[in-house]
Design a protein around this motif. Sequence first.
Motif, short mmCIF file in Angstrom:
data_model
loop_
_atom_site.label_atom_id
_atom_site.label_comp_id
_atom_site.label_asym_id
_atom_site.label_seq_id
_atom_site.Cartn_x
_atom_site.Cartn_y
_atom_site.Cartn_z
N PRO A 11 0.68 -1.19 -0.07
CA PRO A 11 0.02 0.15 -0.02
C PRO A 11 0.86 1.18 -0.02
O PRO A 11 0.90 2.12 0.93
CB PRO A 11 -0.82 -0.33 1.18
CG PRO A 11 0.22 -0.88 2.03
CD PRO A 11 0.76 -1.66 1.27
N VAL A 12 1.64 1.35 -1.18
CA VAL A 12 2.50 2.62 -1.07
C VAL A 12 2.28 3.75 -2.18
O VAL A 12 2.74 4.76 -2.16
CB VAL A 12 3.94 2.22 -1.39
CG1 VAL A 12 4.51 1.11 -0.38
CG2 VAL A 12 4.15 1.38 -2.86
N GLY A 13 1.03 3.36 -3.17
CA GLY A 13 0.58 4.52 -3.87
C GLY A 13 -0.52 5.12 -3.71
O GLY A 13 -1.61 4.34 -3.04
N HIS A 39 0.55 -3.50 7.85
CA HIS A 39 1.56 -2.95 8.75
C HIS A 39 1.38 -1.21 8.98
O HIS A 39 0.51 -0.89 8.12
CB HIS A 39 3.05 -2.90 8.35
CG HIS A 39 3.32 -4.45 8.32
ND1 HIS A 39 3.64 -5.00 9.63
CD2 HIS A 39 3.62 -5.27 7.40
CE1 HIS A 39 4.27 -6.34 9.19
NE2 HIS A 39 4.20 -6.49 8.09
N LEU A 40 1.93 -0.70 9.94
CA LEU A 40 1.75 0.83 10.10
C LEU A 40 2.97 1.54 9.11
O LEU A 40 2.76 2.52 8.68
CB LEU A 40 2.00 1.09 11.60
CG LEU A 40 0.71 0.76 12.34
CD1 LEU A 40 1.04 1.04 13.89
CD2 LEU A 40 -0.67 1.15 11.82
N SER A 41 4.02 0.56 9.00
CA SER A 41 4.97 1.07 8.16
C SER A 41 5.91 -0.14 7.99
O SER A 41 5.57 -1.36 8.70
CB SER A 41 6.00 2.19 8.60
OG SER A 41 6.71 2.01 9.87
N GLY A 52 -3.07 2.39 4.97
CA GLY A 52 -3.68 1.28 5.96
C GLY A 52 -4.31 0.34 5.21
O GLY A 52 -4.93 0.51 3.84
N ALA A 53 -4.17 -0.99 5.68
CA ALA A 53 -4.42 -2.20 4.69
C ALA A 53 -6.13 -2.29 4.71
O ALA A 53 -6.78 -2.45 3.65
CB ALA A 53 -4.35 -3.36 5.73
N THR A 71 -5.48 -9.76 3.53
CA THR A 71 -4.37 -9.46 4.36
C THR A 71 -3.08 -10.42 4.48
O THR A 71 -3.53 -11.61 4.63
CB THR A 71 -4.54 -8.99 5.72
OG1 THR A 71 -5.04 -9.90 6.39
CG2 THR A 71 -5.28 -7.86 5.95
N LEU A 72 -1.79 -9.98 4.32
CA LEU A 72 -0.67 -10.95 4.24
C LEU A 72 0.35 -10.46 5.27
O LEU A 72 1.50 -9.96 4.50
CB LEU A 72 -0.48 -11.67 3.10
CG LEU A 72 0.14 -12.92 2.94
CD1 LEU A 72 -0.91 -14.20 3.34
CD2 LEU A 72 0.38 -13.17 1.41
N VAL A 73 0.46 -10.36 6.56
CA VAL A 73 -0.27 -10.69 7.05
C VAL A 73 -0.67 -9.71 8.36
O VAL A 73 -0.06 -8.67 8.60
CB VAL A 73 -0.09 -11.87 8.33
CG1 VAL A 73 0.17 -13.18 7.14
CG2 VAL A 73 1.11 -11.78 8.92
N THR A 74 -2.06 -9.67 8.88
CA THR A 74 -2.36 -8.99 10.44
C THR A 74 -1.77 -9.60 11.39
O THR A 74 -1.67 -10.91 11.25
CB THR A 74 -3.95 -9.06 10.25
OG1 THR A 74 -4.68 -8.26 9.15
CG2 THR A 74 -4.20 -8.20 11.68
#
Length: 301
Positions: A11-13, A39-41, A52-53, A71-74
Motif C-alpha cells: 500500500p505505497v501508492g 503494517h503501520l510501516s 492502511g490495509a 491481508t498477508l498478514v495481520t
Amino acid sequence: MSLRLSTVILPVGRWHGGGRDQWLRAEQLGFHTAYTYDHLSWRSFRDGPWFGAVPTLTAAAAATERLRLGTLVTSPNFRHPVTLAKELISLDDISGGRITLGIGAGGNGFDATALGQEAWTPRERADRFAEFVPLLDRLLTEDAVTSGGTFYAADEARNIPGCVQRPRLPFAVAATGPRGLKLAAAHGQAWVTTGDPKLFETGTPEQSLEALRGQIEKLGKACAEIGRDAGAMEKILLTGFTPERNTLLASVDAFVDFAGRHRELGFTEIVIHAPIAGSDFAADEAVFEKIATDGLAQLGA
C-alpha cells in the motif's frame, strides 16, 4: 489441489495516483487473490508513503468484482480482536464475500512499538497470538461474545449479521513454530509461510526446499493431533524471502521452475509481489504480467 497464483500489492501508492489501477490490473491478469501487508510501516518503506490495509482493501473491494482480497498478514501488534472483527465483517460484506484474513503473531518491526509499548518478547507474542486467534474466531461466528483473557477481553461484543462467508471468512495462519502450527491446524483454512529466515542471506534453494518440507511435515503432525487431514488444507508460500528471491521473477521459465518444485512439496498457492521500482521488490513489469497470464499454464497447473 491445483496450484493458484496470487500477488501482493504493497500500500505505497495513492489510490488516485495509480493505486486503484494496480488492483484492477491484478484482476485483469487473473490472479486468484491480491493481498496487502497490514503494517503501520515496513522496513525500507518506513520513510515513504504507506497506507492502511483495511481502507485500501475496502476501496479494492469496491473497484473489483471477482478478485479475492486479503491481508498477508495481520498481527496483534496494533490490532484488537473486537475492533478487527467489526472491520472484517464490514469488509467481507462490501466485497461480497471475497476476503481472506492472513494472520500471524507479528515481529519486532516498527509496528511493535508504534503505540508506545515495549516490543514483546517472542514468548509474549506467542502467548498473545494463542489468545487472539480463538477469540477472533468466536467474534466472527457468534452474534454476541463475552470473554475474559490475560491479554484480550470482550464484553457482549455484537457482530450482527456476521460474515457473508459462512461460518466466517477464511483464516490463513502464518506459523512455523509448534504453538503457531497448532493454531493453524485448529483455526486455519490455510497455512502461510515465507520459508526459513535463517536461509535468507546465505542458504541455497535446496536447503530452502528441505526447510519447507520440514515445516509441512510439522503442520501435518499438528493437524494429526486433532484428527484433521492436513492434505485438505491450503498451503500458501509468500515469495521474496527465500534464496531465489533475486531470480524468481527474472523470467517465466525461472518462475515455472520455482513453482513446480514447490508444488511438489504440497503448496497450493504461490504469492508474488507486484513490482515496485527502486525497492527490494523491483522487477520487470512485462515479465511479471507474463508470469501472471502464462506461468501456471506452462506448468500445467
